[in-house]
Design an enzyme around this catalytic site. Structure first.
Site, PDB file in Angstrom:
ATOM      1  N   HIS A 243      -9.788   5.060  -1.051  1.00 15.86           N
ATOM      2  CA  HIS A 243      -8.921   5.023   0.140  1.00 15.86           C
ATOM      3  C   HIS A 243      -9.584   5.809   1.257  1.00 15.86           C
ATOM      4  CE1 HIS A 243      -4.864   3.470  -1.163  1.00 15.86           C
ATOM      5  NE2 HIS A 243      -5.588   3.382  -2.251  1.00 15.86           N
TER       6      HIS A 243
ATOM      7  N   ASP B 291       0.832  -1.210   0.000  1.00 13.47           N
ATOM      8  CA  ASP B 291       0.000   0.000   0.000  1.00 13.47           C
ATOM      9  C   ASP B 291       0.873   1.270   0.000  1.00 13.47           C
ATOM     10  OD1 ASP B 291      -2.514   1.175   0.147  1.00 13.47           O
ATOM     11  OD2 ASP B 291      -2.587   1.126   2.336  1.00 13.47           O
TER      12      ASP B 291
ATOM     13  N   GLY C 170      -7.409   8.917   7.621  1.00 14.27           N
ATOM     14  CA  GLY C 170      -7.608   9.106   9.056  1.00 14.27           C
ATOM     15  C   GLY C 170      -9.041   9.495   9.365  1.00 14.27           C
TER      16      GLY C 170
ATOM     17  N   ALA D 275     -11.234   5.196   4.066  1.00 11.19           N
ATOM     18  CA  ALA D 275     -12.667   5.000   4.340  1.00 11.19           C
ATOM     19  C   ALA D 275     -13.032   5.064   5.817  1.00 11.19           C
ATOM     20  CB  ALA D 275     -13.125   3.675   3.757  1.00 11.19           C
ATOM     21  N   SER D 276     -12.032   5.158   6.697  1.00 11.05           N
ATOM     22  CA  SER D 276     -12.363   5.255   8.132  1.00 11.05           C
ATOM     23  C   SER D 276     -13.161   6.530   8.372  1.00 11.05           C
ATOM     24  CB  SER D 276     -11.087   5.289   8.979  1.00 11.05           C
ATOM     25  OG  SER D 276     -10.415   4.063   8.877  1.00 11.05           O
TER      26      SER D 276
END
Ligand code: G3H
Ligand code: ZN
Length: 295
Positions: A217, A80, A188, A219-220
């Site tokens: 990307h 990644d 984040g 996705a939190s």
């Protein structure tokens, strides 16, 4: 069917997405694989440069092989956010299944040149050793933040978003299999609620061949309805890291506080493992329910 490209095409056809979960420890990998095994899906494990330096690239590959054997499901390792061609080649040589070459901070032409070099290197490796194709992900647009709980507000600028025409050109000239896009997402957990530009995802999806998977990307912390809308608009793979890190560390801190005399790490980190696995289970449930809004 256990080729990553086919899996990504299949979920896209079914208006679902696959999860990509980051790991830096053997028990993180186990938590991800166990959750995927229970959900009946392939496991895609991401390791950033820092995460794989911590565990070791050869060790990560050996663990992947062991988990494949133990659980009998496809387990893929993605290098990644690899910021240099050299590091990408190192991961290819070590036996990673997928590389995310992230040269998005470079000017467009330099991003294309470096990404193309990695694609060519991966194809050569596949031909020489008759291995499964190594899946290459490029990145276009500027994704801010890092995988932590942000303490300051991060402003996302429209000019950082991926441009659909450039995306089409980037994919055509590099030959990537997957494309990471910037559409209002921030790495984040941000102070403000993220606001994904779903229309932009739809436009990129329309501009890029269907054989190329679009990757979301960061996705939190993105609300569930936005995730579902992003999948409906064309996202096939979703990266999650911070939510896992937070769950793991929070549970570990609680275990340390409540068992001050315990010295066996494997006992202290058992609840952390369970907390991380639970996050993966819940994310997989969210990603695998077919999105109802048509793209
Ligand atoms: O590549 C990793 C992901 O984009 C993680 O992002 O920490 O916001 O979940 P996240
Ligand atoms: Zn990312």
């Amino acid at each position: 069917m256990d080729i990553l490209r086919d899996i990504l095409l299949q979920v896209r056809r079914e208006r679902r997405a696959t999860g990509h979960f980051n790991a830096s420890e053997a028990d993180h990998m186990r938590a991800i694989v166990e959750a995927c095994h229970e959900a009946g899906t392939a496991a895609i494990i991401g390791m950033s440069e820092g995460e794989r330096e911590h565990l070791g690239v050869m060790e990560a590959v050996a663990l992947r092989d062991a988990f494949r054997k133990e659980f009998n499901i496809p387990v893929f390792l993605n290098a990644d956010h690899t910021r240099s061609v050299e590091k990408a080649k190192q991961a290819i040589d070590a036996g990673f299944d997928a590389i995310h070459i992230d040269l998005s901070a470079l000017p467009f032409e330099e991003n294309i040149a470096g990404t193309k070099e990695v694609v060519e290197c991966a194809r050569l490796q596949t031909t020489n050793y008759k291995l499964q194709p190594i899946s290459i992900e490029g990145e276009l647009g500027y994704l801010r933040g890092e995988s932590k709980v942000q303490q300051e507000k991060i402003e996302v600028k429209k000019e950082d978003y991926t441009n659909p025409d450039q995306a089409a050109e980037f994919v055509r000239r590099t030959g990537v299999d997957r494309l990471a896009i910037a559409v209002g997402n921030i790495h984040g957990i941000s102070l403000d609620e993220p606001d994904l530009d779903i229309e932009r995802i739809r436009a990129i999806r329309a501009a890029v061949p269907e054989s190329v998977a679009l990757v979301l990307h960061a996705a939190s912390g993105i609300p569930h309805d936005q995730i579902k809308a992003a999948i409906a608009a064309g996202i096939a793979n979703i990266h999650v890291n911070t939510d896992l890190r937070v769950a793991y560390v929070h549970a570990l801190k609680e275990a340390l506080a409540s068992h001050p005399d315990e010295a066996a790490m494997y006992k202290l980190d058992a609840p952390a493992f369970a907390a991380m696995k639970d996050v993966v289970v819940r994310k997989l449930r969210l990603f695998s329910t077919p999105a109802t809004i048509e793209s």
